[in-house]
Design a protein around this motif. Structure first.
Motif, PDB file in Angstrom:
ATOM      1  N   ARG A  18      65.843   0.120 -67.168  1.00 33.87           N
ATOM      2  CA  ARG A  18      64.578  -0.452 -66.706  1.00 33.87           C
ATOM      3  C   ARG A  18      64.213  -1.697 -67.520  1.00 33.87           C
ATOM      4  O   ARG A  18      63.805  -2.717 -66.983  1.00 33.87           O
ATOM      5  N   ARG A  19      64.375  -1.588 -68.835  1.00 32.04           N
ATOM      6  CA  ARG A  19      64.076  -2.734 -69.705  1.00 32.04           C
ATOM      7  C   ARG A  19      65.028  -3.894 -69.435  1.00 32.04           C
ATOM      8  O   ARG A  19      64.637  -5.059 -69.455  1.00 32.04           O
ATOM      9  N   VAL A  20      66.294  -3.556 -69.211  1.00 32.12           N
ATOM     10  CA  VAL A  20      67.291  -4.605 -69.004  1.00 32.12           C
ATOM     11  C   VAL A  20      67.076  -5.277 -67.643  1.00 32.12           C
ATOM     12  O   VAL A  20      67.255  -6.498 -67.519  1.00 32.12           O
ATOM     13  N   TRP A  21      66.668  -4.524 -66.637  1.00 37.33           N
ATOM     14  CA  TRP A  21      66.319  -5.134 -65.352  1.00 37.33           C
ATOM     15  C   TRP A  21      65.159  -6.115 -65.550  1.00 37.33           C
ATOM     16  O   TRP A  21      65.143  -7.194 -64.953  1.00 37.33           O
ATOM     17  N   ALA A  22      64.184  -5.743 -66.371  1.00 38.18           N
ATOM     18  CA  ALA A  22      63.055  -6.644 -66.647  1.00 38.18           C
ATOM     19  C   ALA A  22      63.540  -7.910 -67.362  1.00 38.18           C
ATOM     20  O   ALA A  22      63.066  -9.016 -67.077  1.00 38.18           O
ATOM     21  N   MET A  23      64.493  -7.752 -68.271  1.00 39.21           N
ATOM     22  CA  MET A  23      65.059  -8.916 -68.954  1.00 39.21           C
ATOM     23  C   MET A  23      65.777  -9.831 -67.954  1.00 39.21           C
ATOM     24  O   MET A  23      65.663 -11.060 -68.038  1.00 39.21           O
ATOM     25  N   LEU A  24      66.488  -9.236 -67.011  1.00 32.99           N
ATOM     26  CA  LEU A  24      67.170 -10.023 -65.984  1.00 32.99           C
ATOM     27  C   LEU A  24      66.150 -10.789 -65.140  1.00 32.99           C
ATOM     28  O   LEU A  24      66.332 -11.984 -64.874  1.00 32.99           O
ATOM     29  N   ALA A  25      65.091 -10.113 -64.744  1.00 32.40           N
ATOM     30  CA  ALA A  25      64.057 -10.778 -63.949  1.00 32.40           C
ATOM     31  C   ALA A  25      63.474 -11.962 -64.718  1.00 32.40           C
ATOM     32  O   ALA A  25      63.285 -13.051 -64.157  1.00 32.40           O
ATOM     33  N   SER A  27      64.922 -13.737 -67.105  1.00 31.60           N
ATOM     34  CA  SER A  27      65.925 -14.811 -67.173  1.00 31.60           C
ATOM     35  C   SER A  27      65.998 -15.581 -65.865  1.00 31.60           C
ATOM     36  O   SER A  27      66.078 -16.817 -65.860  1.00 31.60           O
ATOM     37  N   LEU A  28      65.958 -14.860 -64.756  1.00 31.15           N
ATOM     38  CA  LEU A  28      66.034 -15.525 -63.456  1.00 31.15           C
ATOM     39  C   LEU A  28      64.791 -16.382 -63.187  1.00 31.15           C
ATOM     40  O   LEU A  28      64.893 -17.447 -62.568  1.00 31.15           O
ATOM     41  N   VAL A  54      68.342 -24.122 -67.334  1.00 31.83           N
ATOM     42  CA  VAL A  54      69.214 -23.589 -66.276  1.00 31.83           C
ATOM     43  C   VAL A  54      70.518 -23.022 -66.848  1.00 31.83           C
ATOM     44  O   VAL A  54      70.839 -21.857 -66.600  1.00 31.83           O
ATOM     45  N   PRO A  55      71.284 -23.764 -67.654  1.00 27.52           N
ATOM     46  CA  PRO A  55      72.533 -23.166 -68.153  1.00 27.52           C
ATOM     47  C   PRO A  55      72.291 -22.041 -69.161  1.00 27.52           C
ATOM     48  O   PRO A  55      73.002 -21.025 -69.141  1.00 27.52           O
ATOM     49  N   PHE A  56      71.286 -22.197 -70.026  1.00 25.77           N
ATOM     50  CA  PHE A  56      71.049 -21.153 -71.038  1.00 25.77           C
ATOM     51  C   PHE A  56      70.637 -19.839 -70.382  1.00 25.77           C
ATOM     52  O   PHE A  56      71.243 -18.795 -70.621  1.00 25.77           O
ATOM     53  N   PHE A  57      69.592 -19.884 -69.563  1.00 27.13           N
ATOM     54  CA  PHE A  57      69.125 -18.646 -68.946  1.00 27.13           C
ATOM     55  C   PHE A  57      70.065 -18.167 -67.842  1.00 27.13           C
ATOM     56  O   PHE A  57      70.118 -16.977 -67.543  1.00 27.13           O
ATOM     57  N   GLY A  58      70.832 -19.082 -67.258  1.00 29.05           N
ATOM     58  CA  GLY A  58      71.878 -18.670 -66.325  1.00 29.05           C
ATOM     59  C   GLY A  58      72.942 -17.854 -67.039  1.00 29.05           C
ATOM     60  O   GLY A  58      73.378 -16.805 -66.544  1.00 29.05           O
ATOM     61  N   CYS A  60      72.491 -16.210 -69.867  1.00 24.75           N
ATOM     62  CA  CYS A  60      71.848 -14.934 -70.216  1.00 24.75           C
ATOM     63  C   CYS A  60      71.851 -13.982 -69.023  1.00 24.75           C
ATOM     64  O   CYS A  60      72.129 -12.786 -69.178  1.00 24.75           O
ATOM     65  N   SER A  61      71.573 -14.501 -67.839  1.00 29.06           N
ATOM     66  CA  SER A  61      71.553 -13.669 -66.637  1.00 29.06           C
ATOM     67  C   SER A  61      72.925 -13.068 -66.359  1.00 29.06           C
ATOM     68  O   SER A  61      73.036 -11.887 -66.003  1.00 29.06           O
ATOM     69  N   VAL A  62      73.971 -13.861 -66.522  1.00 25.03           N
ATOM     70  CA  VAL A  62      75.335 -13.361 -66.296  1.00 25.03           C
ATOM     71  C   VAL A  62      75.648 -12.236 -67.278  1.00 25.03           C
ATOM     72  O   VAL A  62      76.188 -11.192 -66.896  1.00 25.03           O
ATOM     73  N   ILE A  63      75.311 -12.426 -68.543  1.00 26.30           N
ATOM     74  CA  ILE A  63      75.563 -11.391 -69.563  1.00 26.30           C
ATOM     75  C   ILE A  63      74.793 -10.115 -69.216  1.00 26.30           C
ATOM     76  O   ILE A  63      75.327  -9.007 -69.327  1.00 26.30           O
TER      77      ILE A  63
END
Length: 175
Positions: A18-25, A27-28, A54-58, A60-63
């Motif tokens: 749940r926390r990691v999904w929030a982190m993904l949101a 980053s996006l 864009v590249p940094f948070f992109g 992060c999103s991939v990771i």
């Protein structure tokens, strides 16, 4: 540790999804903001912020997506040592002590469990590439190379230290 002739079963901590999904949101959202900044071209600073976001948070999103797709525990403690999804495996004999550390950035805090190693250089020689690439930055912040972020664990850091002491009763805890 063996109790009554029976080894202690491993303590397994899954990813706090749940926390990691929030982190993904999050980053996006920053990727989207970066794109808006790039398209707006309002000032050089805004365009530069977009070009960096864009590249940094992109990345992060991939990771984060990779971590969500990987069906592997975040942390496993057993009588032989510690196995962390990002840091790798440590024997208890490699760990001099553990401690809970806080990194404050403005009004927020990030909590870590730091493994204080007898030989950090030996660990860095075998560490994953991402750990090696962030080691000098961690050193400038006063951290060693083996730090586990607690925001991806389903329990508070104190619970993890308690479990570590159950598996390795002589483990030193620094405050």
């Amino acid at each position: 540790m063996i109790r009554n002739g029976v080894p202690l079963p491993p303590t397994v901590y899954p990813l706090a999804k749940r926390r990691v999904w929030a982190m993904l949101a999050g980053s996006l959202v920053f990727v989207a903001l970066g794109i808006v900044f790039l398209v707006a071209h309002s000032t050089v600073k805004v365009t530069l912020a977009g070009a960096l976001a864009v590249p940094f948070f992109g990345f992060c999103s991939v990771i984060i997506i990779q971590r969500l797709l990987r069906d592997r525990p975040e942390l496993v403690l057993d009588d032989a040592g510690v196995d962390h999804v990002r840091l790798g495996r440590f024997g208890w004999d490699e760990i001099a002590a553990v401690r809970i550390r806080e990194q404050r950035v403005r009004s927020t805090s990030q909590w870590f469990i730091e493994l204080v190693l007898h030989d950090p250089d030996a660990y860095l020689a075998r560490a994953p590439k991402l750990v090696r690439s962030t080691a000098s930055m961690n050193a400038r912040l006063g951290f060693g190379p083996a730090n586990m972020a607690t925001n991806t664990l389903p329990v508070p850091p104190e619970a993890v230290l308690d479990a570590m002491r159950r598996h390795c009763p002589g483990l030193a805890v620094q405050h």
